[in-house]
Design a protein around this motif. Structure first.
Motif, short mmCIF file in Angstrom:
data_model
loop_
_atom_site.label_atom_id
_atom_site.label_comp_id
_atom_site.label_asym_id
_atom_site.label_seq_id
_atom_site.Cartn_x
_atom_site.Cartn_y
_atom_site.Cartn_z
N THR A 1 23.79 25.95 6.50
CA THR A 1 23.32 25.76 5.13
C THR A 1 22.14 26.68 4.83
N SER A 2 21.21 26.80 5.78
CA SER A 2 20.05 27.65 5.59
C SER A 2 20.45 29.11 5.48
N ARG A 3 21.47 29.53 6.24
CA ARG A 3 21.90 30.91 6.19
C ARG A 3 22.39 31.27 4.79
N LYS A 4 23.08 30.30 4.15
CA LYS A 4 23.56 30.54 2.79
C LYS A 4 22.39 30.74 1.83
N ASP B 1 10.02 30.40 -3.93
CA ASP B 1 11.11 30.93 -3.10
C ASP B 1 10.74 30.98 -1.62
N GLU B 2 9.82 30.13 -1.20
CA GLU B 2 9.37 30.09 0.20
C GLU B 2 10.55 29.87 1.15
N ASP B 3 10.53 30.55 2.29
CA ASP B 3 11.57 30.38 3.30
C ASP B 3 11.21 29.16 4.16
N PRO B 4 12.03 28.10 4.17
CA PRO B 4 11.69 26.91 4.95
C PRO B 4 11.78 27.13 6.46
N SER C 1 18.19 32.39 5.10
CA SER C 1 17.49 32.43 6.39
C SER C 1 17.76 31.17 7.17
N SER C 2 17.92 31.30 8.49
CA SER C 2 18.00 30.14 9.39
C SER C 2 16.88 30.19 10.41
N GLY C 3 15.94 31.15 10.23
CA GLY C 3 14.81 31.27 11.15
C GLY C 3 15.21 31.79 12.51
N GLY D 1 13.33 12.49 4.63
CA GLY D 1 14.37 12.90 3.69
C GLY D 1 13.95 13.84 2.59
N ASN D 2 12.67 13.97 2.32
CA ASN D 2 12.25 14.75 1.15
C ASN D 2 11.24 15.84 1.49
N ASN D 3 11.32 16.36 2.71
CA ASN D 3 10.40 17.42 3.12
C ASN D 3 10.99 18.80 2.88
N PHE D 4 10.10 19.79 2.78
CA PHE D 4 10.51 21.19 2.70
C PHE D 4 9.83 21.93 3.84
N GLY D 5 10.62 22.52 4.74
CA GLY D 5 10.02 23.27 5.84
C GLY D 5 9.41 22.37 6.89
N PRO D 6 8.66 22.95 7.82
CA PRO D 6 8.09 22.19 8.94
C PRO D 6 6.86 21.39 8.56
#
Length: 276
Positions: A243-246, A216-219, A249-251, A116-121
C-alpha cells in the motif's frame, strides 16, 4: 503545579545552556493531574473501565473539528518541556522526525493493540521508579494476521523504554508487559488527519516546539513499512508495504524500529541504534 515546574525547568535549561533533564520531566509528570480516560478502549487492561491518560497537541473530535486540546492551551510550558526533552536528544539520522500530538500515560500496562489513527512512526520514552514494563512489539505486523492473539511471541521484539528512547510503528501490534512501581510514558506521534489541519493551528504547534509534518510527508522516511509474517514474507513486501509503495514509498532500506540508549543520547553519541 505542573505548569509552574515546567516553566522553571525550561528557564533553568536555557539559563544554564543545557538539555532538559529526565528528572525535570519526571517531576512534571508527578505533578500532572491525569484525567480518568474512558475513551481509550483499545488499550484498556482487562477489568479496567478507565486509565490515566491525556492528549496534548492536535486532536480531531467526533464532529471532525481539528484543534489543539484544552490542556495544550492551558499548560503550554508543559507541552514545551516534553517537546524540548525530545528535541534535545534527537539523533541526527532522525532529526526530521515530525509530530503533532503527545500522549501522556500513568501507571497502566496497555493491552495488546494496534493504533488506528497515526501517521508515520512514534517516539516513546518511559519515566519513573519502576521495574519490568517492557514494550512488546511486532515490527513486521502488516495486519494480515487478523487476530493479534495469533501473532507469534518469537516474532516480537522488546524495548526497554526506561533505558532507551524508542521509535516504532504504532499501527503494528504492541503491548506493555506488567511492571512494579511508578511508570509514566510520553508518546510523540502525528495524527492521521494532519494534512487537513488549518495553518494557524499548525503554527501554534510549531510555537510549542513541535516539528509539524508537511501535507505530503513520507510516512516511511524513518521506518520502513512492515513486511508481514506470512510464509516467505521476509523476501517480499507485505500488505502495508505494498500500500505504501502505491503512495510512493515503503521506506526500503530503513529499519523496522529504532532504540537509542539514553546513556548515549545524554552523551550525544547515539548514532547506531538497535533496530532491524
Amino acid at each position: 503545579v505542573a505548569q509552574r515546574e515546567a516553566k522553571a525547568a525550561l528557564e533553568a535549561a536555557r539559563r544554564e545552556r543545557r538539555k532538559v533533564r529526565e528528572e525535570e520531566v519526571l517531576k512534571v509528570l508527578r505533578a500532572w493531574r491525569f484525567a480518568r480516560n474512558t475513551s481509550r478502549l483499545n488499550v484498556l487492561p482487562e477489568g479496567q473501565d478507565w486509565v490515566f491518560s491525556d492528549t496534548l497537541g492536535l486532536l480531531r473530535d467526533r464532529t471532525g473539528d481539528i484543534h489543539l486540546t484544552p490542556a495544550t492551551r492551558s499548560y503550554p510550558e508543559v507541552v514545551q518541556l516534553f517537546n524540548q526533552y525530545l528535541l534535545d536528544r534527537l539523533p541526527q539520522e532522525v532529526a526530521d522526525f515530525k509530530w503533532t500530538t503527545i500522549n501522556v500515560n500513568c501507571n497502566y500496562s496497555a493491552k495488546l493493540h494496534r493504533d488506528g489513527n497515526n501517521f508515520g512512526p512514534s517516539f516513546i520514552k518511559a519515566f519513573g521508579d519502576f521495574s519490568d514494563g517492557l514494550l512488546k512489539y511486532w515490527p513486521e505486523d502488516d495486519k494480515a494476521v487478523d487476530k493479534m492473539e495469533d501473532l507469534k511471541e518469537a516474532d516480537a521484539v522488546t524495548m526497554d523504554l526506561k533505558r532507551s528512547l524508542g521509535m516504532f510503528n504504532g499501527y503494528c501490534a504492541h503491548y506493555v508487559q506488567p511492571f512494579r512501581g511508578e511508570r509514566y510514558t510520553v508518546v510523540f506521534f502525528s495524527v492521521g488527519c494532519h494534512s487537513k489541519t488549518p495553518e494557524d493551528r499548525k503554527e501554534s504547534l510549531r510555537e510549542l516546539g513541535m516539528q509539524v509534518p508537511a501535507p505530503d510527508e513520507d510516512p516511511h522516511a524513518l521506518l520502513r513499512a512492515p513486511r508481514g509474517y506470512r510464509q516467505g514474507a521476509g523476501d517480499r513486501e507485505g500488505g502495508a508495504a505494498a500500500t505504501s509503495r502505491k503512495r510512493g514509498s515503503s521506506g526500503k532500506g530503513m529499519p523496522s524500529f529504532r532504540a537509542y540508549p539514553i546513556s548515549e543520547l545524554e552523551a550525544g553519541a547515539a548514532s547506531h541504534p538497535a533496530g532491524r
